[in-house]
Design a protein around this motif. Sequence first.
Motif, PDB file in Angstrom:
ATOM      1  N   LEU A 154      73.349  96.164 169.425  1.00  0.00           N
ATOM      2  CA  LEU A 154      72.409  95.403 170.244  1.00  0.00           C
ATOM      3  C   LEU A 154      73.071  94.841 171.495  1.00  0.00           C
ATOM      4  O   LEU A 154      72.488  94.877 172.589  1.00  0.00           O
ATOM      5  N   ILE A 155      74.278  94.305 171.345  1.00  0.00           N
ATOM      6  CA  ILE A 155      74.990  93.751 172.493  1.00  0.00           C
ATOM      7  C   ILE A 155      75.303  94.861 173.498  1.00  0.00           C
ATOM      8  O   ILE A 155      75.162  94.686 174.712  1.00  0.00           O
ATOM      9  N   VAL A 161      70.217  87.935 171.157  1.00  0.00           N
ATOM     10  CA  VAL A 161      69.957  87.757 169.728  1.00  0.00           C
ATOM     11  C   VAL A 161      70.088  86.286 169.335  1.00  0.00           C
ATOM     12  O   VAL A 161      71.056  85.623 169.706  1.00  0.00           O
ATOM     13  N   LEU A 162      69.103  85.799 168.580  1.00  0.00           N
ATOM     14  CA  LEU A 162      69.206  84.491 167.935  1.00  0.00           C
ATOM     15  C   LEU A 162      69.676  84.720 166.505  1.00  0.00           C
ATOM     16  O   LEU A 162      69.129  85.559 165.791  1.00  0.00           O
ATOM     17  N   ILE A 163      70.701  83.970 166.082  1.00  0.00           N
ATOM     18  CA  ILE A 163      71.252  84.123 164.733  1.00  0.00           C
ATOM     19  C   ILE A 163      71.135  82.796 164.003  1.00  0.00           C
ATOM     20  O   ILE A 163      71.686  81.783 164.439  1.00  0.00           O
ATOM     21  N   LEU A 171      78.096  80.064 160.305  1.00  0.00           N
ATOM     22  CA  LEU A 171      77.929  80.271 161.742  1.00  0.00           C
ATOM     23  C   LEU A 171      79.275  80.203 162.451  1.00  0.00           C
ATOM     24  O   LEU A 171      79.536  80.963 163.397  1.00  0.00           O
ATOM     25  N   LYS A 172      80.143  79.307 161.991  1.00  0.00           N
ATOM     26  CA  LYS A 172      81.471  79.194 162.603  1.00  0.00           C
ATOM     27  C   LYS A 172      82.317  80.434 162.316  1.00  0.00           C
ATOM     28  O   LYS A 172      83.107  80.864 163.167  1.00  0.00           O
ATOM     29  N   MET A 173      82.150  81.015 161.120  1.00  0.00           N
ATOM     30  CA  MET A 173      82.850  82.262 160.814  1.00  0.00           C
ATOM     31  C   MET A 173      82.373  83.379 161.730  1.00  0.00           C
ATOM     32  O   MET A 173      83.168  84.176 162.248  1.00  0.00           O
ATOM     33  N   VAL A 174      81.053  83.447 161.916  1.00  0.00           N
ATOM     34  CA  VAL A 174      80.487  84.449 162.814  1.00  0.00           C
ATOM     35  C   VAL A 174      80.983  84.211 164.236  1.00  0.00           C
ATOM     36  O   VAL A 174      81.342  85.152 164.951  1.00  0.00           O
ATOM     37  N   ALA A 175      81.027  82.943 164.647  1.00  0.00           N
ATOM     38  CA  ALA A 175      81.497  82.605 165.988  1.00  0.00           C
ATOM     39  C   ALA A 175      82.945  83.034 166.201  1.00  0.00           C
ATOM     40  O   ALA A 175      83.313  83.523 167.284  1.00  0.00           O
ATOM     41  N   ALA A 176      83.768  82.862 165.177  1.00  0.00           N
ATOM     42  CA  ALA A 176      85.180  83.255 165.283  1.00  0.00           C
ATOM     43  C   ALA A 176      85.307  84.757 165.510  1.00  0.00           C
ATOM     44  O   ALA A 176      86.120  85.210 166.323  1.00  0.00           O
ATOM     45  N   GLU A 177      84.484  85.519 164.799  1.00  0.00           N
ATOM     46  CA  GLU A 177      84.524  86.982 164.965  1.00  0.00           C
ATOM     47  C   GLU A 177      83.982  87.379 166.342  1.00  0.00           C
ATOM     48  O   GLU A 177      84.501  88.315 166.966  1.00  0.00           O
ATOM     49  N   ILE A 178      82.969  86.681 166.809  1.00  0.00           N
ATOM     50  CA  ILE A 178      82.421  86.956 168.141  1.00  0.00           C
ATOM     51  C   ILE A 178      83.483  86.706 169.212  1.00  0.00           C
ATOM     52  O   ILE A 178      83.656  87.504 170.138  1.00  0.00           O
ATOM     53  N   SER A 179      84.205  85.593 169.060  1.00  0.00           N
ATOM     54  CA  SER A 179      85.276  85.276 170.013  1.00  0.00           C
ATOM     55  C   SER A 179      86.371  86.333 169.972  1.00  0.00           C
ATOM     56  O   SER A 179      86.912  86.727 171.015  1.00  0.00           O
ATOM     57  N   TYR A 180      86.692  86.803 168.761  1.00  0.00           N
ATOM     58  CA  TYR A 180      87.715  87.842 168.608  1.00  0.00           C
ATOM     59  C   TYR A 180      87.319  89.108 169.367  1.00  0.00           C
ATOM     60  O   TYR A 180      88.160  89.803 169.941  1.00  0.00           O
ATOM     61  N   ARG A 181      86.013  89.383 169.384  1.00  0.00           N
ATOM     62  CA  ARG A 181      85.510  90.569 170.088  1.00  0.00           C
ATOM     63  C   ARG A 181      85.283  90.302 171.572  1.00  0.00           C
ATOM     64  O   ARG A 181      84.804  91.176 172.296  1.00  0.00           O
ATOM     65  N   LYS A 182      85.604  89.062 171.995  1.00  0.00           N
ATOM     66  CA  LYS A 182      85.493  88.671 173.394  1.00  0.00           C
ATOM     67  C   LYS A 182      84.051  88.733 173.913  1.00  0.00           C
ATOM     68  O   LYS A 182      83.793  89.061 175.077  1.00  0.00           O
ATOM     69  N   TRP A 183      83.107  88.399 173.043  1.00  0.00           N
ATOM     70  CA  TRP A 183      81.711  88.252 173.455  1.00  0.00           C
ATOM     71  C   TRP A 183      81.442  86.775 173.735  1.00  0.00           C
ATOM     72  O   TRP A 183      82.053  85.905 173.135  1.00  0.00           O
ATOM     73  N   LYS A 184      80.496  86.510 174.596  1.00  0.00           N
ATOM     74  CA  LYS A 184      80.066  85.144 174.843  1.00  0.00           C
ATOM     75  C   LYS A 184      79.002  84.738 173.822  1.00  0.00           C
ATOM     76  O   LYS A 184      78.249  85.579 173.337  1.00  0.00           O
ATOM     77  N   TYR A 185      78.920  83.433 173.550  1.00  0.00           N
ATOM     78  CA  TYR A 185      77.873  82.947 172.654  1.00  0.00           C
ATOM     79  C   TYR A 185      77.613  81.464 172.929  1.00  0.00           C
ATOM     80  O   TYR A 185      78.417  80.778 173.549  1.00  0.00           O
ATOM     81  N   ILE A 210      74.318  85.934 172.593  1.00  0.00           N
ATOM     82  CA  ILE A 210      74.201  85.504 171.194  1.00  0.00           C
ATOM     83  C   ILE A 210      74.047  83.992 171.130  1.00  0.00           C
ATOM     84  O   ILE A 210      74.812  83.249 171.744  1.00  0.00           O
ATOM     85  N   PHE A 211      73.051  83.542 170.365  1.00  0.00           N
ATOM     86  CA  PHE A 211      72.840  82.105 170.169  1.00  0.00           C
ATOM     87  C   PHE A 211      72.862  81.843 168.659  1.00  0.00           C
ATOM     88  O   PHE A 211      71.986  82.298 167.928  1.00  0.00           O
ATOM     89  N   LEU A 212      73.877  81.111 168.207  1.00  0.00           N
ATOM     90  CA  LEU A 212      74.021  80.755 166.796  1.00  0.00           C
ATOM     91  C   LEU A 212      73.349  79.409 166.558  1.00  0.00           C
ATOM     92  O   LEU A 212      73.661  78.428 167.228  1.00  0.00           O
ATOM     93  N   ILE A 213      72.432  79.350 165.593  1.00  0.00           N
ATOM     94  CA  ILE A 213      71.635  78.136 165.389  1.00  0.00           C
ATOM     95  C   ILE A 213      71.551  77.808 163.904  1.00  0.00           C
ATOM     96  O   ILE A 213      71.301  78.687 163.067  1.00  0.00           O
TER      97      ILE A 213
END
Length: 313
Positions: A154-155, A161-163, A171-185, A210-213
């Motif tokens: 999707l990215i 995407v709203l998550i 959500l913090k675990m997902v955020a850590a992986e997103i940061s590792y992939r160098k995506w913004k959120y 990506i918006f984590l909620i």
Amino acid sequence: GTPIENSLIDLWAIMNLVNRDLLGTRHFFRTHFIKPILTDGQGQASAVLQKLIAPYILRRTKEEVLAELPELTSELVVCEPDENQRKVYEEEQARVRNYILGKQQVREGLGNDFMVLKALIRLRQIANHPRLADEDYTADSGKFREIFRMLEELIGAGHKVLIFSSFVKYLKMVAAEISYRKWKYAMLTGMTGDREQEIRRFATDPENRIFLISLKFVVVLEALNVAVGLNLTEADYVFILDPWWNLSVENQAVSRAHRMGQRQVVFVYRFITAGTLEEKILAIQKRKQQLSDLIITSSAAVPLSDEELLEAL
């Protein structure tokens, strides 16, 4: 609002204020309405109750008010657990089953048993990712892997995407992986200081996709009548990472994207892990909604009975 938030007795309380004695005393309502309806939903008691409350219920669905809304498509994503994840889940499930079997009174009071409630939370966490329940867990999670497989597609295609998850830790675990992939959120939880800033970051930055909620935070906003301002129509995909007992909570989350101003078709993906209580939660959701729809055609929650808790565990 939601006339039935926790149980049918909520409806009695509202009606008792609006038109005292319309539904009789609390004891009368339990005996002549709640018990028969729970036993036979299609019976005479539900028909009588519908007719009694109809003059006092004004209901407009989103579809009736916003007829021009784009289509909403919902899909269930069933994820196979990682082998280590399955083992951890089964061990936790066996522990709580042994606890229940060891009790003298199994039929009553499970809904107030701290150990049982704690076990429900742990099993839901493990179904997401065992690391939520055990920080030393180093293996993978089938659901976590599938979430990022879909996110990557999707990215890459330019979608937003709203998550949503019930667990901020997840959500913090997902955020850590997103940061590792160098995506913004962006992220919105009960601990977020400047909520408007996070919303702007997601809405105005085309690279922030990506918006984590926190799902529970949406419930609080709804209760305070604040979520009406949480418009996130920039997103055309919604991920519900773990099912909630109350389906209306998930629908409130989806409505952050599927609302006035949305011009795109909205796709909703609900993730569950196969062979876990998440499958049971879906079945319970369905039964609870059928009961609510039977009385007021509204998506509301009714507390879990002891039998349903046993079924889930």
